[in-house]
Design a protein around this motif. Structure first.
Motif, short mmCIF file in Angstrom:
data_model
loop_
_atom_site.label_atom_id
_atom_site.label_comp_id
_atom_site.label_asym_id
_atom_site.label_seq_id
_atom_site.Cartn_x
_atom_site.Cartn_y
_atom_site.Cartn_z
N ALA A 251 2.68 0.49 -14.40
CA ALA A 251 1.63 -0.35 -14.99
C ALA A 251 0.57 0.46 -15.70
N ASN A 252 0.37 0.18 -16.99
CA ASN A 252 -0.68 0.82 -17.79
C ASN A 252 -1.84 -0.15 -17.99
N SER A 253 -2.43 -0.60 -16.89
CA SER A 253 -3.46 -1.63 -16.99
C SER A 253 -4.17 -1.75 -15.64
N LYS A 254 -5.04 -2.73 -15.54
CA LYS A 254 -5.58 -3.10 -14.24
C LYS A 254 -4.43 -3.60 -13.37
N VAL A 255 -4.58 -3.47 -12.05
CA VAL A 255 -3.53 -3.91 -11.13
C VAL A 255 -4.15 -4.82 -10.07
N LEU A 256 -3.45 -5.91 -9.79
CA LEU A 256 -3.81 -6.83 -8.72
C LEU A 256 -2.58 -6.97 -7.84
N TYR A 258 -0.46 -8.45 -4.38
CA TYR A 258 -0.42 -9.60 -3.48
C TYR A 258 0.67 -9.39 -2.43
N GLY A 259 0.53 -10.04 -1.29
CA GLY A 259 1.52 -9.88 -0.25
C GLY A 259 1.18 -10.65 1.01
N ILE A 260 2.06 -10.50 1.98
CA ILE A 260 1.88 -11.12 3.29
C ILE A 260 1.83 -10.06 4.38
N GLU A 261 2.67 -9.05 4.27
CA GLU A 261 2.79 -8.04 5.32
C GLU A 261 1.82 -6.87 5.14
N LYS A 262 1.67 -6.38 3.92
CA LYS A 262 0.83 -5.21 3.66
C LYS A 262 -0.55 -5.62 3.18
N ASP A 263 -1.47 -4.68 3.23
CA ASP A 263 -2.80 -4.93 2.66
C ASP A 263 -2.67 -5.14 1.16
N ALA A 264 -3.36 -6.15 0.67
CA ALA A 264 -3.25 -6.50 -0.75
C ALA A 264 -4.55 -7.12 -1.22
N ASN A 265 -4.73 -7.16 -2.53
CA ASN A 265 -5.91 -7.83 -3.09
C ASN A 265 -5.88 -9.33 -2.79
N LEU A 266 -4.65 -9.89 -2.76
CA LEU A 266 -4.46 -11.30 -2.43
C LEU A 266 -3.46 -11.37 -1.28
N LYS A 267 -3.91 -11.85 -0.13
CA LYS A 267 -3.07 -11.81 1.07
C LYS A 267 -3.04 -13.19 1.74
N ALA A 268 -1.84 -13.60 2.17
CA ALA A 268 -1.69 -14.89 2.84
C ALA A 268 -1.74 -14.70 4.35
#
Length: 496
Positions: A251-256, A258-268
């Motif tokens: 990725a050559n950009s900002k990164v966001l 997401y996930g369930i198991e690992k730490d993420a910016n968006l987590k359920a």
């Protein structure tokens, strides 16, 4: 019309004959679509070669040709040579339509599974936020309120740019697009200016086209390397996928994330799955919210998280995101419930990879009290290696399997089924007992058998074709819709 020199401005070319001063009324890569004053782009395909149709194109009015081979043309048309006419098609198409993707906010979704669902979730979010939308994908293409049939997941470069130009004319501001590995590898999206790129997951698929999994992976990563370094572009990546690090690196950009198991910016968190929906809480650096959706399965929690990421990246607030997501009532052929007052479940799903089949069957185990009956097959002229794996998954997670035809295309249905059966018999050896299955080649008969075999509280899963309304054989394509066949079978049970 455009001047030819404007249309080829981004191309590294050599002029074999003629000049670049002529006017071009349109572009075609199929000689049957050529009209007066068209540029005909000669593409060497997998079964045919556009260079063989130059005379037909000229007879239809072509005044210029873009080729990648040395050709002899007994005509006064302009002949331009480039190294790769597939890339050339992307370049001239974008230029002819004035680079329409630059005028739009474009979201691209790639991955083995979940692309279609993601695009529909994002569409709902953006519509709720008040934007005028375009959609390009497997089920259909949409230009604002107009809907068109889709021929492939991601169209050819010319067709994409034409669609995007139409969208601008209709006042569309945002476009959500499925991006297949074929499209990336064949440069169909080479000149599309993506603002958001989403990675859902990657498992075995399309190894009939890509020589290896590593080539399949490399094709997918092209979407993220194409973003270029920009604070205005965002890569949204499933951090739980085993290959997420490679996409993060690409990725050559900002990164966001997401996930369930690992730490993420968006987590359920606090996920509750039912036959008709899923509830979960969102934790993010932006804030928290509770969601109650009308689509089910753990895989759809992932799809929802990535759609949330797209919404946030495009400036939509959490309240509008929540409202847009909770309005979704289901997606055609994706875990679609067939309800005709029967006392057992019937669900139609598009699952056609081992991973997607495993996902939906594991979801079914969360709520099915009786048996799980799996009606499935595998497509012809596609990755043969996944066929025995599909067979293994079906008998491992299903209680009874009905092995049948999918779209056999140029292959013999019985030979495809034999490949599936290899995996089932291998599972027999592992279990030390016979797996419970039957082979019924005719798909309608197989669906009827699965439904007639069902008892109260069972679930009949009809998988592989989902939303499709046809079945393709070697010599014909016939109307065929799993959902309608299932409804007719249920009506027969009721004595109608």
């Amino acid at each position: 019309m455009k001047n030819l020199n404007e249309v080829v401005t981004d191309l590294k070319i050599g002029v074999l004959q003629g000049d670049l001063d002529s006017r071009i009324a349109g572009i075609a890569y199929d000689s049957r679509n050529v009209e007066t004053d068209y540029l005909f782009v000669c593409i060497e395909g997998f079964t045919d070669d556009g260079h063989n149709y130059i005379e037909e194109a000229i007879d239809s009015g072509a005044t210029a040709l873009l080729v990648e081979k040395e050709v002899e043309v007994d005509s006064e048309v302009t002949v331009i040579k480039t190294d790769d006419t597939r890339l050339g098609l992307a370049e001239v198409s974008a230029a002819f339509y004035d680079y329409p993707s630059r005028e739009l906010k474009v979201v691209g979704v790639t991955g083995t599974n979940g692309k279609t669902t993601n695009t529909y979730l994002i569409e709902s979010i953006l519509k709720k936020a008040g934007y005028k939308l375009g959609l390009i994908g497997t089920i259909k293409n949409k230009v604002s309120d107009q809907t068109f049939d889709s021929q492939r997941t991601t169209p050819e470069a010319l067709d994409i740019n034409k669609l995007l130009a139409q969208m601008i004319d209709k006042g569309v501001t945002h476009v959500v697009m499925e991006v297949s590995s074929h499209a990336l590898d064949l440069n169909r999206v080479a000149k599309i200016d993506f603002d958001v790129a989403i990675f859902t997951n990657i498992t075995q698929d399309h190894l009939d086209f890509h020589d290896s999994f590593s080539e399949y992976l490399a094709a997918k990563k092209k979407l993220f390397s194409s973003l270029k370094d920009s604070s205005e572009k965002t890569a949204i990546i499933n951090i739980d996928d085993p290959h997420s690090d490679e996409f993060l690196e690409a990725a050559n950009s900002k990164v966001l994330t997401y996930g369930i198991e690992k730490d993420a910016n968006l987590k359920a968190k606090d996920i509750t799955i039912s036959p008709t929906g899923v509830e979960f809480g969102l934790e993010s650096t932006i804030g928290e919210m509770e969601l109650d959706l009308n689509i089910t399965g753990l895989f759809n929690v992932y799809n929802t998280l990535s759609a949330i990421g797209a919404g946030l990246s495009l400036g939509v607030d959490l309240d509008e995101i929540k409202a847009g997501l909770e309005e979704i009532q289901g997606i055609a052929g994706r875990f679609e419930i067939i309800e005709e007052a029967q006392d057992f479940g019937v669900i139609v799903d598009y699952a056609h990879t081992p991973d997607s089949l495993r996902n939906i069957l594991e979801t079914a185990h969360d709520f099915v009290e009786g048996r799980i009956i799996v009606v499935f097959g595998c497509g012809g002229d596609r990755d043969k290696d996944k066929r025995p794996i599909m067979g293994q998954v079906a008998v491992e997670l299903g209680d009874f399997a009905v092995v049948t035809s999918d779209n056999p295309r140029s292959e013999e249905p019985a030979e495809i089924i034999a490949d599936i059966e290899v995996g089932i018999k291998e599972k027999d050896k592992i279990k030390g007992e016979d797996c419970d299955y039957i082979i019924i080649e005719d798909r309608a008969e197989a669906i009827n058998y699965g439904i007639e075999s069902a008892q109260p509280d069972d679930l009949v899963f009809i998988v592989g074709k989902g939303h499709e309304t046809y079945q393709t054989f070697k010599d014909k394509t016939i109307p065929f819709d799993d959902r309608e066949v299932a409804r007719r079978s249920l009506a027969k049970i009721r004595g109608e």
